[in-house]
Design an enzyme around this catalytic site. Structure first.
Site, PDB file in Angstrom:
ATOM      1  N   TYR A 169       0.832  -1.204   0.000  1.00 31.42           N
ATOM      2  CA  TYR A 169       0.000   0.000   0.000  1.00 31.42           C
ATOM      3  C   TYR A 169       0.865   1.252   0.000  1.00 31.42           C
ATOM      4  CZ  TYR A 169      -3.499   3.357   1.763  1.00 31.42           C
ATOM      5  OH  TYR A 169      -4.333   4.438   1.924  1.00 31.42           O
ATOM      6  N   LYS A 173       1.006   4.125  -2.918  1.00 29.38           N
ATOM      7  CA  LYS A 173       0.633   5.517  -2.662  1.00 29.38           C
ATOM      8  C   LYS A 173       1.796   6.472  -2.932  1.00 29.38           C
ATOM      9  CE  LYS A 173      -3.642   4.681  -1.573  1.00 29.38           C
ATOM     10  NZ  LYS A 173      -4.736   5.118  -2.464  1.00 29.38           N
TER      11      LYS A 173
END
Length: 262
Positions: A169, A173
Protein backbone atom coordinates in the site's frame (compact mmCIF):
# COMPACT_ATOMS: atom_id res chain seq x y z
CA UNK A 1 -21.14 28.31 -0.40
CA UNK A 2 -23.76 26.13 -2.09
CA UNK A 3 -22.48 27.39 -5.47
CA UNK A 4 -18.79 26.85 -4.78
CA UNK A 5 -18.66 23.98 -7.29
CA UNK A 6 -20.02 23.88 -10.81
CA UNK A 7 -20.35 21.36 -13.59
CA UNK A 8 -19.68 17.64 -13.57
CA UNK A 9 -17.52 15.20 -11.62
CA UNK A 10 -16.63 11.54 -11.88
CA UNK A 11 -15.71 9.74 -8.65
CA UNK A 12 -14.31 6.22 -8.49
CA UNK A 13 -14.71 4.06 -5.42
CA UNK A 14 -17.99 5.86 -4.88
CA UNK A 15 -19.95 3.05 -3.23
CA UNK A 16 -18.62 3.70 0.27
CA UNK A 17 -16.18 5.58 2.46
CA UNK A 18 -14.37 8.61 1.11
CA UNK A 19 -15.88 8.24 -2.37
CA UNK A 20 -19.47 8.21 -1.14
CA UNK A 21 -18.93 11.15 1.18
CA UNK A 22 -17.09 13.09 -1.51
CA UNK A 23 -20.17 12.76 -3.70
CA UNK A 24 -22.32 14.09 -0.85
CA UNK A 25 -19.98 17.03 -0.26
CA UNK A 26 -19.81 17.82 -3.97
CA UNK A 27 -23.62 17.91 -4.11
CA UNK A 28 -23.78 20.02 -0.96
CA UNK A 29 -21.47 22.64 -2.45
CA UNK A 30 -23.04 22.89 -5.87
CA UNK A 31 -22.19 20.03 -8.20
CA UNK A 32 -25.28 19.23 -10.22
CA UNK A 33 -24.03 16.27 -12.26
CA UNK A 34 -22.15 13.29 -10.81
CA UNK A 35 -20.86 10.09 -12.38
CA UNK A 36 -20.36 7.56 -9.60
CA UNK A 37 -18.16 4.56 -10.35
CA UNK A 38 -17.48 1.38 -8.40
CA UNK A 39 -16.83 -2.30 -9.11
CA UNK A 40 -19.66 -3.33 -6.77
CA UNK A 41 -22.92 -2.46 -8.60
CA UNK A 42 -25.31 -3.27 -5.74
CA UNK A 43 -23.34 -1.19 -3.24
CA UNK A 44 -23.07 1.60 -5.81
CA UNK A 45 -26.84 1.66 -6.34
CA UNK A 46 -27.35 1.83 -2.57
CA UNK A 47 -24.89 4.73 -2.36
CA UNK A 48 -26.53 6.61 -5.23
CA UNK A 49 -29.99 6.09 -3.71
CA UNK A 50 -28.84 7.60 -0.42
CA UNK A 51 -27.33 10.60 -2.23
CA UNK A 52 -30.48 11.16 -4.30
CA UNK A 53 -32.57 11.08 -1.13
CA UNK A 54 -30.68 14.12 0.16
CA UNK A 55 -30.34 15.90 -3.21
CA UNK A 56 -33.33 14.96 -5.41
CA UNK A 57 -32.41 17.37 -8.22
CA UNK A 58 -28.91 15.93 -8.61
CA UNK A 59 -28.24 14.13 -11.89
CA UNK A 60 -26.38 10.86 -11.25
CA UNK A 61 -24.92 8.31 -13.63
CA UNK A 62 -23.98 4.95 -12.09
CA UNK A 63 -20.94 3.29 -13.64
CA UNK A 64 -19.88 -0.27 -12.91
CA UNK A 65 -16.12 0.07 -13.21
CA UNK A 66 -13.19 -2.09 -12.18
CA UNK A 67 -10.13 0.17 -12.43
CA UNK A 68 -8.04 -2.89 -13.31
CA UNK A 69 -9.96 -3.22 -16.59
CA UNK A 70 -8.92 -0.72 -19.23
CA UNK A 71 -12.06 -1.24 -21.30
CA UNK A 72 -14.31 -0.53 -18.31
CA UNK A 73 -12.38 2.63 -17.44
CA UNK A 74 -12.59 3.89 -21.01
CA UNK A 75 -16.29 3.09 -21.18
CA UNK A 76 -17.01 4.85 -17.89
CA UNK A 77 -15.35 8.09 -18.90
CA UNK A 78 -16.96 7.95 -22.35
CA UNK A 79 -20.40 7.42 -20.80
CA UNK A 80 -19.88 10.39 -18.51
CA UNK A 81 -19.04 12.71 -21.38
CA UNK A 82 -21.87 11.32 -23.50
CA UNK A 83 -24.36 12.02 -20.70
CA UNK A 84 -23.07 15.35 -19.42
CA UNK A 85 -21.07 16.79 -22.33
CA UNK A 86 -18.04 17.67 -20.22
CA UNK A 87 -15.90 16.43 -17.34
CA UNK A 88 -14.82 19.15 -14.93
CA UNK A 89 -13.46 17.05 -12.05
CA UNK A 90 -12.15 13.50 -11.87
CA UNK A 91 -11.59 12.00 -8.42
CA UNK A 92 -9.46 8.87 -8.70
CA UNK A 93 -10.30 7.34 -5.37
CA UNK A 94 -10.77 3.58 -5.83
CA UNK A 95 -8.34 1.55 -3.77
CA UNK A 96 -7.69 -1.31 -1.39
CA UNK A 97 -5.53 -1.64 1.71
CA UNK A 98 -3.69 -4.70 0.49
CA UNK A 99 -1.91 -7.30 2.61
CA UNK A 100 -0.74 -6.39 6.11
CA UNK A 101 2.28 -8.66 5.91
CA UNK A 102 6.05 -8.29 5.87
CA UNK A 103 7.66 -8.34 2.44
CA UNK A 104 9.27 -11.74 3.02
CA UNK A 105 5.82 -13.11 3.87
CA UNK A 106 3.84 -11.39 1.09
CA UNK A 107 2.51 -13.39 -1.82
CA UNK A 108 3.40 -11.95 -5.23
CA UNK A 109 -0.22 -12.03 -6.34
CA UNK A 110 -1.25 -9.90 -3.33
CA UNK A 111 1.49 -7.39 -4.12
CA UNK A 112 0.46 -7.26 -7.78
CA UNK A 113 -3.21 -6.77 -6.95
CA UNK A 114 -2.47 -3.85 -4.63
CA UNK A 115 -0.26 -2.11 -7.18
CA UNK A 116 -2.75 -2.82 -9.98
CA UNK A 117 -5.65 -1.19 -8.13
CA UNK A 118 -3.99 1.49 -6.03
CA UNK A 119 -1.44 2.75 -8.58
CA UNK A 120 -2.10 1.41 -12.07
CA UNK A 121 -5.84 1.94 -11.55
CA UNK A 122 -5.25 5.60 -10.75
CA UNK A 123 -3.05 5.86 -13.84
CA UNK A 124 -5.72 4.31 -16.06
CA UNK A 125 -8.32 6.75 -14.79
CA UNK A 126 -5.98 9.72 -15.00
CA UNK A 127 -5.11 8.84 -18.59
CA UNK A 128 -8.78 8.81 -19.62
CA UNK A 129 -9.53 12.01 -17.71
CA UNK A 130 -6.63 13.75 -19.46
CA UNK A 131 -7.76 12.50 -22.86
CA UNK A 132 -11.14 14.11 -22.21
CA UNK A 133 -9.88 17.32 -20.64
CA UNK A 134 -7.22 18.27 -23.20
CA UNK A 135 -9.98 18.59 -25.80
CA UNK A 136 -12.32 20.69 -23.66
CA UNK A 137 -12.79 24.44 -23.64
CA UNK A 138 -10.53 26.28 -21.21
CA UNK A 139 -12.84 28.19 -18.85
CA UNK A 140 -10.16 30.54 -17.58
CA UNK A 141 -7.48 30.55 -14.87
CA UNK A 142 -9.81 29.63 -12.00
CA UNK A 143 -11.62 26.75 -13.72
CA UNK A 144 -9.34 25.69 -16.58
CA UNK A 145 -10.03 22.62 -18.67
CA UNK A 146 -10.51 20.38 -15.67
CA UNK A 147 -9.21 19.17 -12.34
CA UNK A 148 -7.93 15.76 -11.30
CA UNK A 149 -7.74 14.72 -7.65
CA UNK A 150 -5.90 11.52 -6.79
CA UNK A 151 -6.47 9.86 -3.45
CA UNK A 152 -3.04 9.08 -2.06
CA UNK A 153 -2.41 8.78 1.67
CA UNK A 154 -0.21 10.13 4.42
CA UNK A 155 1.63 6.86 3.70
CA UNK A 156 2.34 8.25 0.25
CA UNK A 157 4.59 10.77 2.00
CA UNK A 158 6.06 8.69 4.80
CA UNK A 159 6.59 5.14 6.02
CA UNK A 160 4.07 3.35 8.23
CA UNK A 161 4.71 3.45 11.96
CA UNK A 162 6.75 0.56 13.27
CA UNK A 163 4.46 -2.36 13.99
CA UNK A 164 1.93 -1.47 11.27
CA UNK A 165 3.03 -3.28 8.12
CA UNK A 166 1.64 -1.85 4.87
CA UNK A 167 4.49 -2.10 2.37
CA UNK A 168 2.51 -2.73 -0.88
CA UNK A 169 0.00 0.00 0.00
CA UNK A 170 2.77 2.44 0.93
CA UNK A 171 4.66 1.73 -2.28
CA UNK A 172 1.52 2.23 -4.36
CA UNK A 173 0.63 5.52 -2.66
CA UNK A 174 4.17 6.84 -3.14
CA UNK A 175 3.67 5.96 -6.79
CA UNK A 176 0.43 7.94 -6.88
CA UNK A 177 2.34 10.96 -5.62
CA UNK A 178 4.94 10.53 -8.38
CA UNK A 179 2.23 10.19 -11.01
CA UNK A 180 0.48 13.30 -9.69
CA UNK A 181 3.61 15.43 -9.71
CA UNK A 182 4.94 14.27 -13.07
CA UNK A 183 1.68 14.90 -14.95
CA UNK A 184 1.09 18.17 -13.07
CA UNK A 185 4.21 19.53 -14.74
CA UNK A 186 3.19 18.32 -18.17
CA UNK A 187 -0.47 19.39 -18.21
CA UNK A 188 -0.48 22.55 -16.11
CA UNK A 189 0.10 24.82 -19.08
CA UNK A 190 -2.96 23.30 -20.72
CA UNK A 191 -5.21 24.43 -17.90
CA UNK A 192 -5.52 21.06 -16.18
CA UNK A 193 -4.85 20.97 -12.44
CA UNK A 194 -3.69 17.69 -10.90
CA UNK A 195 -3.32 17.36 -7.14
CA UNK A 196 -3.43 14.61 -4.53
CA UNK A 197 -5.16 14.35 -1.20
CA UNK A 198 -3.31 12.47 1.55
CA UNK A 199 -5.72 11.34 4.27
CA UNK A 200 -4.59 9.97 7.60
CA UNK A 201 -6.53 7.53 9.77
CA UNK A 202 -10.13 7.88 8.57
CA UNK A 203 -13.33 6.09 9.56
CA UNK A 204 -13.79 3.96 6.43
CA UNK A 205 -14.27 0.23 5.78
CA UNK A 206 -10.57 -0.03 4.91
CA UNK A 207 -9.56 0.75 8.46
CA UNK A 208 -12.03 -1.45 10.35
CA UNK A 209 -9.82 -4.47 10.90
CA UNK A 210 -9.50 -6.41 14.17
CA UNK A 211 -6.01 -7.47 13.06
CA UNK A 212 -4.72 -3.94 13.70
CA UNK A 213 -4.36 -3.86 17.52
CA UNK A 214 -1.71 -1.14 17.40
CA UNK A 215 -3.91 1.29 15.50
CA UNK A 216 -5.56 2.88 18.53
CA UNK A 217 -2.20 3.67 20.05
CA UNK A 218 -0.96 5.19 16.80
CA UNK A 219 -4.06 7.35 16.39
CA UNK A 220 -3.53 8.75 19.86
CA UNK A 221 -0.04 9.89 18.84
CA UNK A 222 -1.43 12.45 16.41
CA UNK A 223 -1.48 16.16 17.07
CA UNK A 224 -5.27 15.80 16.91
CA UNK A 225 -5.55 12.44 18.71
CA UNK A 226 -8.61 10.99 17.02
CA UNK A 227 -9.68 9.35 13.81
CA UNK A 228 -11.01 11.57 11.02
CA UNK A 229 -14.68 11.66 10.13
CA UNK A 230 -15.06 10.76 6.45
CA UNK A 231 -16.77 14.05 5.64
CA UNK A 232 -13.68 15.94 6.89
CA UNK A 233 -11.68 14.33 4.10
CA UNK A 234 -14.53 14.83 1.64
CA UNK A 235 -14.68 18.55 2.41
CA UNK A 236 -10.97 18.82 1.66
CA UNK A 237 -11.79 17.22 -1.70
CA UNK A 238 -14.25 20.06 -2.26
CA UNK A 239 -11.43 22.57 -1.74
CA UNK A 240 -9.22 20.86 -4.34
CA UNK A 241 -12.13 20.67 -6.78
CA UNK A 242 -13.04 24.33 -6.36
CA UNK A 243 -11.63 27.63 -7.70
CA UNK A 244 -10.27 28.26 -4.18
CA UNK A 245 -7.32 25.99 -5.01
CA UNK A 246 -6.77 27.36 -8.52
CA UNK A 247 -3.02 28.00 -8.04
CA UNK A 248 -2.26 24.59 -6.53
CA UNK A 249 -0.57 22.13 -8.86
CA UNK A 250 1.11 18.83 -8.08
CA UNK A 251 0.38 19.38 -4.41
CA UNK A 252 -0.12 16.83 -1.65
CA UNK A 253 -2.88 18.05 0.64
CA UNK A 254 -2.37 16.35 4.01
CA UNK A 255 -5.55 15.68 5.98
CA UNK A 256 -4.03 13.62 8.78
CA UNK A 257 -4.73 15.49 11.99
CA UNK A 258 -1.04 16.28 12.29
CA UNK A 259 -0.08 12.60 12.62
CA UNK A 260 2.98 12.94 10.40
CA UNK A 261 4.20 15.80 12.61
CA UNK A 262 4.87 13.30 15.36
Amino acid sequence: MANLLRGTALITGAASGIGHHTALSFAKYGKSKLALADMNPSALTKSAKAIRAQYPSLQIVELTMDVRQTDEVKAGFAATVAQFGRLDVAVNNAGIRGPAARTDETDEAEWAETIDIDLAGVWRCQREALRVMVGQEDLGPREGRGRIINTASMLGLSAPPRGLVHTPYTAAKHGVMGLTKADAVIYGEQGIRINAICPGWTETPLIRDPKLPLLTREIERGAIPRIAHVDEVADAMVFLASPLSSFMQGASLLVDGGFTLT
